[in-house]
Structure formats: structure tokens, C-alpha cells
Design an enzyme around this catalytic site. Structure first.
Site, PDB file in Angstrom:
ATOM      1  N   THR A   1     -85.462   6.950   2.303  1.00 16.75           N
ATOM      2  CA  THR A   1     -85.203   7.121   1.561  1.00 16.75           C
ATOM      3  C   THR A   1     -86.644   7.736   0.612  1.00 16.75           C
ATOM      4  O   THR A   1     -87.610   6.693   0.657  1.00 16.75           O
ATOM      5  CB  THR A   1     -84.350   7.319   0.736  1.00 16.75           C
TER       6      THR A   1
ATOM      7  N   GLU B   1     -86.610   7.243  -2.649  1.00 18.59           N
ATOM      8  CA  GLU B   1     -86.625   5.787  -3.574  1.00 18.59           C
ATOM      9  C   GLU B   1     -87.177   4.955  -3.043  1.00 18.59           C
ATOM     10  O   GLU B   1     -88.098   3.834  -4.224  1.00 18.59           O
ATOM     11  CB  GLU B   1     -85.109   5.728  -3.566  1.00 18.59           C
TER      12      GLU B   1
ATOM     13  N   TYR C   1     -81.858  -2.184  -3.291  1.00 20.69           N
ATOM     14  CA  TYR C   1     -81.586  -0.952  -2.804  1.00 20.69           C
ATOM     15  C   TYR C   1     -82.865  -0.268  -2.468  1.00 20.69           C
ATOM     16  O   TYR C   1     -83.359   0.160  -0.812  1.00 20.69           O
ATOM     17  CB  TYR C   1     -81.024   0.705  -3.371  1.00 20.69           C
TER      18      TYR C   1
ATOM     19  N   LYS D   1     -85.003  -0.813   1.091  1.00 23.70           N
ATOM     20  CA  LYS D   1     -85.316   0.283   2.303  1.00 23.70           C
ATOM     21  C   LYS D   1     -86.725   0.030   2.708  1.00 23.70           C
ATOM     22  O   LYS D   1     -86.553   0.597   3.554  1.00 23.70           O
ATOM     23  CB  LYS D   1     -84.964   1.745   1.737  1.00 23.70           C
TER      24      LYS D   1
HETATM   25  P1  NAD Z   1     -73.287   5.334   3.675  1.00 26.93           P
HETATM   26  O1  NAD Z   1     -73.036   4.723   2.904  1.00 26.93           O
HETATM   27  O2  NAD Z   1     -72.087   7.048   3.258  1.00 26.93           O
HETATM   28  O3  NAD Z   1     -72.735   5.394   4.935  1.00 26.93           O
HETATM   29  C1  NAD Z   1     -73.719   3.846   5.355  1.00 26.93           C
HETATM   30  C2  NAD Z   1     -72.799   3.774   6.527  1.00 26.93           C
HETATM   31  O4  NAD Z   1     -73.197   2.239   7.519  1.00 26.93           O
HETATM   32  C3  NAD Z   1     -71.324   3.539   6.462  1.00 26.93           C
HETATM   33  O5  NAD Z   1     -70.194   4.340   7.973  1.00 26.93           O
HETATM   34  C4  NAD Z   1     -71.085   1.608   6.817  1.00 26.93           C
HETATM   35  O6  NAD Z   1     -69.989   1.708   7.301  1.00 26.93           O
HETATM   36  C5  NAD Z   1     -72.132   1.712   7.991  1.00 26.93           C
HETATM   37  N1  NAD Z   1     -72.317   0.339   7.732  1.00 26.93           N
HETATM   38  C6  NAD Z   1     -72.565  -0.597   6.468  1.00 26.93           C
HETATM   39  N2  NAD Z   1     -73.243  -1.712   6.413  1.00 26.93           N
HETATM   40  C7  NAD Z   1     -73.080  -1.826   7.462  1.00 26.93           C
HETATM   41  C8  NAD Z   1     -73.241  -2.514   8.631  1.00 26.93           C
HETATM   42  N3  NAD Z   1     -73.631  -4.230   8.231  1.00 26.93           N
HETATM   43  N4  NAD Z   1     -73.063  -2.017  10.785  1.00 26.93           N
HETATM   44  C9  NAD Z   1     -72.885  -1.249  10.758  1.00 26.93           C
HETATM   45  N5  NAD Z   1     -72.833  -0.603   9.542  1.00 26.93           N
HETATM   46  C10 NAD Z   1     -72.850  -0.587   8.553  1.00 26.93           C
HETATM   47  O7  NAD Z   1     -74.785   6.140   3.432  1.00 26.93           O
HETATM   48  P2  NAD Z   1     -75.395   7.599   3.738  1.00 26.93           P
HETATM   49  O8  NAD Z   1     -75.128   7.973   2.377  1.00 26.93           O
HETATM   50  O9  NAD Z   1     -74.682   8.261   4.533  1.00 26.93           O
HETATM   51  O10 NAD Z   1     -76.983   7.177   3.973  1.00 26.93           O
HETATM   52  C11 NAD Z   1     -77.058   6.860   4.983  1.00 26.93           C
HETATM   53  C12 NAD Z   1     -78.724   6.475   5.069  1.00 26.93           C
HETATM   54  O11 NAD Z   1     -79.268   7.300   5.077  1.00 26.93           O
HETATM   55  C13 NAD Z   1     -78.952   5.406   5.119  1.00 26.93           C
HETATM   56  O12 NAD Z   1     -80.244   4.571   5.496  1.00 26.93           O
HETATM   57  C14 NAD Z   1     -79.252   5.868   3.785  1.00 26.93           C
HETATM   58  O13 NAD Z   1     -80.302   4.605   2.965  1.00 26.93           O
HETATM   59  C15 NAD Z   1     -79.810   7.099   3.703  1.00 26.93           C
HETATM   60  N6  NAD Z   1     -80.739   7.734   2.626  1.00 26.93           N
HETATM   61  C16 NAD Z   1     -79.295   8.251   2.213  1.00 26.93           C
HETATM   62  C17 NAD Z   1     -79.588   9.641   1.774  1.00 26.93           C
HETATM   63  C18 NAD Z   1     -78.764   9.621   0.034  1.00 26.93           C
HETATM   64  O14 NAD Z   1     -78.670  10.924  -0.356  1.00 26.93           O
HETATM   65  N7  NAD Z   1     -77.185   9.324   0.299  1.00 26.93           N
HETATM   66  C19 NAD Z   1     -80.666   9.943   0.588  1.00 26.93           C
HETATM   67  C20 NAD Z   1     -82.369   9.650   1.786  1.00 26.93           C
HETATM   68  C21 NAD Z   1     -81.678   8.183   2.884  1.00 26.93           C
HETATM   69  P1  TYD Z   2     -77.095   8.411  -7.583  1.00 26.41           P
HETATM   70  O1  TYD Z   2     -75.026   9.659  -6.845  1.00 26.41           O
HETATM   71  O2  TYD Z   2     -76.035   7.049  -7.712  1.00 26.41           O
HETATM   72  O3  TYD Z   2     -78.237   8.554  -6.290  1.00 26.41           O
HETATM   73  P2  TYD Z   2     -79.205   7.804  -6.428  1.00 26.41           P
HETATM   74  O4  TYD Z   2     -78.989   7.102  -8.101  1.00 26.41           O
HETATM   75  O5  TYD Z   2     -79.692   7.320  -5.546  1.00 26.41           O
HETATM   76  O6  TYD Z   2     -80.542   8.765  -6.731  1.00 26.41           O
HETATM   77  O7  TYD Z   2     -77.558   9.073  -9.312  1.00 26.41           O
HETATM   78  C1  TYD Z   2     -78.076  10.341  -9.415  1.00 26.41           C
HETATM   79  C2  TYD Z   2     -78.374   9.872 -10.537  1.00 26.41           C
HETATM   80  O8  TYD Z   2     -77.006  10.843 -11.585  1.00 26.41           O
HETATM   81  C3  TYD Z   2     -78.833   9.112 -11.483  1.00 26.41           C
HETATM   82  O9  TYD Z   2     -80.055  10.086 -12.078  1.00 26.41           O
HETATM   83  C4  TYD Z   2     -78.324   8.278 -11.467  1.00 26.41           C
HETATM   84  C5  TYD Z   2     -77.097   9.431 -12.295  1.00 26.41           C
HETATM   85  N1  TYD Z   2     -75.666   9.020 -12.506  1.00 26.41           N
HETATM   86  C6  TYD Z   2     -75.189   8.640 -13.418  1.00 26.41           C
HETATM   87  O10 TYD Z   2     -75.615   9.967 -14.128  1.00 26.41           O
HETATM   88  N2  TYD Z   2     -73.875   8.379 -13.961  1.00 26.41           N
HETATM   89  C7  TYD Z   2     -72.886   7.695 -13.179  1.00 26.41           C
HETATM   90  O11 TYD Z   2     -71.842   7.181 -12.460  1.00 26.41           O
HETATM   91  C8  TYD Z   2     -74.044   7.835 -11.459  1.00 26.41           C
HETATM   92  C9  TYD Z   2     -72.971   7.618  -9.836  1.00 26.41           C
HETATM   93  C10 TYD Z   2     -74.596   8.439 -11.017  1.00 26.41           C
END
Ligand code: NAD
Ligand code: TYD
Length: 352
Positions: free
Chosen positions: A135, A137, A160, A164
Site C-alpha cells: 500500500t 500508506e 496497519y 505493511k
Molecule cells: P480484504 O480485507 O478485502 O481481504 C483480505 C483477504 O485476506 C480476505 O479474503 C481474508 O480472508 C484473507 N486473510 C486475512 N488474514 C488471513 C490469514 N491470516 N491467512 C490467510 N488469509 C487471510 O483486503 P483487500 O482490500 O482486498 O487488500 C488486499 C491486499 O491489498 C492487502 O495486502 C492490502 O494491504 C493491499 N492493498 C489494499 C488496498 C485497498 O484500498 N483495499 C490498497 C493498496 C493495497
Molecule cells: P478508508 O476507506 O478506511 O481507507 P484508508 O484509511 O486506508 O485510506 O478511509 C478512507 C478515508 O475516509 C480516510 O481518510 C478515513 C475516512 N473515513 C471517514 O471519514 N469515515 C469512515 O467511516 C471511514 C471508514 C473512513
């Protein structure tokens, strides 16, 4: 990654981004065997990939990446030659109330996968790859100007992002110390179908549908760079196949929005879709106590992946947000299924 037949382990494939990556790989590469390893935590939902579960090149393995012995056994049994590692605890708010599981899954879990991979790859590292999905972040927060590049120093502010960042460092260290072939990509905020309704966009869509308040942290003037999840999956496909060994790629949408502006846009789309009076959804906005350690601004410079691999985001924010809203409106059963009782309890306790 050149060879046409591969045994690919994709972790976290039942989650949000992982499900889109799995679908893309299963459909696009019939010669690859795709193994989806997932513990099915609160965020993992096999419904997300129901459409491909019968494909002959798709296999599901229920396992927890914190279970080192089981992970080793699975590597020995299936001889994966590459890993695309997405499994993680992914929500900042949960990391604030329960940091430990973030270390266990995101740091120790990543180590377990690399250890198991090296154990079977050590004789021959050719055509092997450990691809760690990370990420933006990890870079911490930006001020009013500037962008995160691949050389920006790491300065994570939430448990978090610290977990990462630690796992990114371990992947890099395994590359230097044990010659593990790796790539890392650091992506901005994703949105789209199948995202668990704890993240901003799906949470607010669901709250608007249910006429519940929209809890905006602080003054709402926090900025995120949003990318449609399928564009991230396309980038992962490119980095996996063409990324340079031992390098990192930033992925982002060139699409910065202050939360409050994004929320107002979402509210106006929802009013139209639900045939509600203009302003009905905005009336649900409630400014609440800020998130501790809240990063002010994220924004990615994605020019390296653009120049080296020819990737560009293909979906505009207006298109992507509309598609996302339409998907959630068409899938009330999916939303109901993922919002379990325990999730509601957690959410109420923390923020409402
Ligand atoms: P998510 O929370 O939707 O899904 C995570 C998945 O991992 C789930 O299916 C869960 O069951 C599985 N999981 C969790 N703990 C586990 C464990 N101990 N063993 C096996 N499986 C496990 O997450 P996401 O939003 O799809 O993110 C996926 C990846 O992308 C993560 O590594 C996250 O850091 C990264 N990422 C996410 C975003 C975002 O905006 N969501 C952005 C950049 C990077
Ligand atoms: P989020 O979707 O949790 O992603 P991240 O914190 O990983 O960027 O949040 C996106 C932005 O929205 C972040 O600035 C926090 C804000 N936010 C709210 O204001 N209210 C909420 O209930 C949530 C979940 C996020």
C-alpha cells in the site's frame, strides 16, 4: 515471468482485491494453475469468486498464513513456482483497536510464505517470483503538495501501515539476504464491487441505502487517491509478468479527492439512483471525532509503471463510482451476508 505454464499461489483471493485478481488470472491464463489460499476471515467471502469456482485451472485452499507448518506442507505438496501475496488484515480502524493481529498476519504471515517458498525454491530460483502486494500508506502522509514515488522514505503512521511497511522491508531483506526473487507494488486506495462495507465508499453506500448517518472523521478534509479495483488487477498482471526482479512499483489513479467532496459526489449519485430528493443523502453526513494518527493526504506518482510497463488507469472516477454504486444496489444479499452480527457490534462500539 516467461514460461507459459505456472503453478501460482494467490493469497487472499476471497477478499476484495484478491477476488478480482483471481478472476482475471483464471480467465486470462487457462494454462496456469491458480491456487487461492485464504483463511476466510471476516473479510474473506467465497461468493466473491463464485463465477469461476468450477474452472479447471482454479483450486481453493483454506489455510491461515500464520500457520507456518501448514503453509510449508502446502508448498511441498503443490510446488508453487510463484506467489502473489494479497492476504492481509487491511483496515486501518481495526488496526487501531487491535494491532497485534496485524503483526501476526501481515508480518509473520508474509515471513511464513517466504520461508516455505525458499525451502522448495532454493535449488533453482530461475522463473520463481514472490510478488508482495502493498500500500501507499507505508510512506506516511503528504503535505499540500508532492507525490509518493518509489524512493520516498517509509514513515508509516498507523499500526496497519507499520505492519505493511515491516512486511515490505522483510521481502526486500529476503531478496538481499537469500536472493529471493521478488517484486513489490504499493497502491493507492481501491474501490469497486466486493469491497467490505467498513471502508469509506461501500460503508457510505450501504448507510445511505439504510438511511443511517454518514460518519465523517474530523473536518473531512483528508485526501485519498482513488483507483478502480480492476485497474489495480490489470497493474498486478503486468507487474507479475514484466516487473523487474527486486524492484518496486507505485500504482495510483492520478485521482485525488478530499473525503468531503467525494462523499458529496457519492450522495448526489445515490439520491438520483434511489429517486430521493436532492440533498437527502447529504443530510445524513455527521462529522465525528477524528481517527487517531489520521494521514492527511496520499497521492501516488505512477509514472514508473507507466513508462516501464505501459500501465495507465482505464476507468474514470465518475464511471467507476457509478459502476460501484450500481453493483451494491444490485447485490443487497451480498451486503446482508457480509454484515454479520459481530461486525455490527464492533462498528457500533467503535464509532457510532
Ligand atoms: P480484504 O480485507 O478485502 O481481504 C483480505 C483477504 O485476506 C480476505 O479474503 C481474508 O480472508 C484473507 N486473510 C486475512 N488474514 C488471513 C490469514 N491470516 N491467512 C490467510 N488469509 C487471510 O483486503 P483487500 O482490500 O482486498 O487488500 C488486499 C491486499 O491489498 C492487502 O495486502 C492490502 O494491504 C493491499 N492493498 C489494499 C488496498 C485497498 O484500498 N483495499 C490498497 C493498496 C493495497
Ligand atoms: P478508508 O476507506 O478506511 O481507507 P484508508 O484509511 O486506508 O485510506 O478511509 C478512507 C478515508 O475516509 C480516510 O481518510 C478515513 C475516512 N473515513 C471517514 O471519514 N469515515 C469512515 O467511516 C471511514 C471508514 C473512513
Amino acid at each position: 515471468m516467461n514460461s507459459s505454464k505456472r503453478n501460482i499461489l494467490i493469497t487472499g483471493g476471497a477478499g476484495f482485491i484478491g477476488s478480482h485478481v483471481i478472476r482475471l488470472f483464471v480467465n486470462k491464463y487457462p494454462d496456469y494453475q491458480i491456487f487461492n489460499l485464504d483463511a476466510l476471515t471476516y473479510a474473506g467471502n467465497l461468493e466473491n469468486i463464485k463465477d469461476i469456482e468450477d474452472a479447471s485451472n482454479y483450486h481453493f485452499l483454506k489455510a491461515d498464513i500464520t500457520d507456518a507448518d501448514k503453509i510449508k506442507t502446502l508448498f511441498q505438496k503443490y510446488k508453487f513456482d510463484s506467489v502473489i501475496h494479497l492476504a492481509a488484515e487491511s483496515h486501518v480502524d481495526r488496526s487501531i483497536s487491535n494491532p497485534k493481529i496485524f503483526v501476526e498476519t501481515n508480518v509473520t504471515g508474509t515471513l511464513n510464505l517466504m520461508e516455505a517458498a525458499l525451502e522448495i525454491w532454493k535449488e533453482n530460483l530461475e522463473d520463481k517470483l514472490f510478488y508482495h502486494i502493498s500500500t501507499d500508506e507505508v510512506y506516511g502522509t503528504l503535505g499540500e503538495t508532492g507525490l509518493f514515488t518509489e524512493t520516498t522514505s517509509y514513515a508509516p503512521n498507523s499500526p496497519y501501515s507499520a505492519s505493511k511497511a515491516a512486511s515490505d522491508h522483510f521481502v526486500r531483506a529476503y531478496g538481499e539476504t537469500y536472493n529471493l526473487p521478488y517484486v513489490i507494488s504499493n497502491c493507492s486506495n481501491n474501490y469497486g464491487p466486493n469491497q467490505f462495507p467498513e471502508k469509506l465508499i461501500p460503508l457510505f453506500i450501504n448507510n445511505i441505502i439504510e438511511n443511517k448517518s454518514l460518519p465523517v472523521y474530523g473536518d473531512g478534509k483528508y485526501t485519498r487517491d482513488w483507483l478502480y479495483v480492476l485497474d489495480h488487477a490489470r497493474a498486478i498482471d503486468l507487474v507479475f509478468h514484466k516487473g523487474k526482479n527486486k524492484s518496486t512499483y507505485n500504482i495510483g489513479g492520478f485521482n485525488e479527492w478530499q473525503n468531503i467532496d467525494l462523499i458529496r459526489l457519492l450522495c448526489s449519485i445515490m439520491d438520483k439512483k434511489l429517486n430521493r430528493n436532492e440533498g437527502a443523502s447529504e443530510a445524513l453526513i455527521t462529522f465525528i471525532k477524528d481517527r487517531p494518527g489520521h494521514d492527511k493526504r496520499y497521492a501516488i506518482d505512477a509514472s514508473k509503471i507507466n513508462k516501464e510497463l505501459g500501465w495507465d488507469p482505464s476507468v474514470t472516477f465518475e464511471e467507476g463510482l457509478l459502476k460501484t454504486v450500481e453493483w451494491y444496489l444490485k447485490n443487497p444479499k451480498w451486503i446482508a451476508a457480509v454484515i454479520s452480527g459481530s461486525y455490527k457490534e464492533y462498528y457500533k462500539k467503535q464509532y457510532l
